[in-house]
Scaffold this active site. Structure first.
Site, mmCIF file in Angstrom:
data_model
loop_
_atom_site.group_PDB
_atom_site.id
_atom_site.type_symbol
_atom_site.label_atom_id
_atom_site.label_comp_id
_atom_site.label_asym_id
_atom_site.label_seq_id
_atom_site.Cartn_x
_atom_site.Cartn_y
_atom_site.Cartn_z
ATOM 1 C CE LYS A 137 36.854 37.251 40.921
ATOM 2 N NZ LYS A 137 37.632 37.861 39.835
ATOM 3 C CB SER A 138 38.025 41.861 45.793
ATOM 4 O OG SER A 138 38.622 40.752 45.248
ATOM 5 N NE ARG A 148 47.144 40.599 44.134
ATOM 6 C CZ ARG A 148 45.974 40.155 43.673
ATOM 7 N NH1 ARG A 148 44.835 40.536 44.245
ATOM 8 N NH2 ARG A 148 45.924 39.340 42.650
ATOM 9 N NE ARG A 193 44.457 43.705 41.228
ATOM 10 C CZ ARG A 193 43.857 42.517 41.178
ATOM 11 N NH1 ARG A 193 42.605 42.389 41.581
ATOM 12 N NH2 ARG A 193 44.507 41.463 40.699
ATOM 13 N NE ARG A 203 46.788 37.391 38.354
ATOM 14 C CZ ARG A 203 46.179 37.199 39.527
ATOM 15 N NH1 ARG A 203 44.986 37.704 39.723
ATOM 16 N NH2 ARG A 203 46.754 36.531 40.500
ATOM 17 C CG ASP A 207 30.614 50.356 31.935
ATOM 18 O OD1 ASP A 207 31.605 50.991 32.318
ATOM 19 O OD2 ASP A 207 30.044 50.580 30.856
#
Ligand code: ATP
Ligand SMILES: Nc1nc2c(ncn2[C@@H]2O[C@H](COP(=O)(O)O)[C@@H](O)[C@H]2O)c(=O)[nH]1
Length: 208
Positions: free
Chosen positions: A28-29, A55, A148, A159, A183
């Site tokens: 999304k981000s 973060r 990540r 999550r 994808d």
């Protein structure tokens, strides 16, 4: 799910907001930041509140309003939020001010919320376009989240559990206007841009 033409309507009060949802790690981000970079002065991000720790690289007031549980609960009790939810052991919420700040600039307001947020926003009169960003598989999602390097093993497992629920619900009819499978990033981005193209053009025209 309706076709993308049907979701290209606008509210009378200005550009129609966009809700981006989908599992943590779906992208999304990544998609949203690119959309905002490629269309300056078209979109504005609704900066959520959260009780999770920042973060590396995240800025208070830009990525989130980082806050405490007590302060957030007080704000919720005072009716300052249009929605809030607990996700992976932390509180998250969209304040009314976050949306008003964007709408005051006549920009398309983008909200990044989990599936609980989607359900709560549906009880309001915000009337956004609901877009779900989904990973191609759980295996790919887990790899993206691990690569990540932002989560502890505990947070990662929470999550992934939330992602299983999200992936099931996103396929239920009527929950989302559009579901994009992220994808190939380029293809997913083109799809997102295409869905929003009329809205983008209208904001650009209004500014010229
Ligand atoms: N199509 C893609 N192919 C490969 N990697 C991707 C793709 N889309 C995103 N990623 C990578 O996957 C990771 C998760 O993406 P991102 O942080 O955008 O997810 P998110 O849905 O915003 O997660 P969260 O809800 O936790 O904020 C990032 O490291 C990003 O670079
Ligand atoms: N219901 C809400 N969910 C939100 C909000 N802001 C973000 N989120 C969602 O939380 C998870 C985790 O985000 P992360 O930044 O810790 O990885 C993700 O699914 C977001 O969509 C909010 O205001 N309300």
């Amino acid at each position: 799910m309706v076709n993308s033409r049907a979701v290209k309507k606008r509210t009378m009060s200005g550009p129609r907001p966009v809700v981006l949802s989908g599992p943590s790690g779906a992208g999304k981000s990544t998609l949203m930041k690119r959309l905002m970079k490629d269309h300056e002065d078209v979109f504005g991000f609704s900066v959520s509140h959260t009780t999770r720790n920042p973060r590396p690289g995240e800025e208070d007031g830009k990525d989130y309003h980082f806050t405490t549980k007590d302060a957030m609960e007080e704000g919720i009790d005072n009716g300052e939020f249009i929605e809030n939810a607990e996700f992976s052991g932390n509180l998250y919420g969209t304040s009314k001010a976050a949306i008003e700040d964007v709408q005051a600039k006549n920009l398309i307001c983008i909200l990044d919320v989990d599936i609980q947020g989607v359900k709560r926003i549906k009880e309001t009169d915000l009337n956004p376009i609901y877009i779900s960003i989904q990973p191609p598989s759980m295996e790919v999602l887990e790899k993206r989240l691990r690569d990540r390097q932002t989560e502890t093993e505990e947070s990662l497992q929470k999550r992934l559990e939330a992602a299983r629920i999200d992936m099931e619900l996103s396929n239920e009819p009527g929950v989302f206007d559009v579901v994009i499978i992220n994808d190939d990033l380029e293809r997913a981005y083109e799809e997102l841009k295409d869905i929003l193209s009329d809205d983008i053009q209208k904001v650009q025209e209004a500014k010229s």
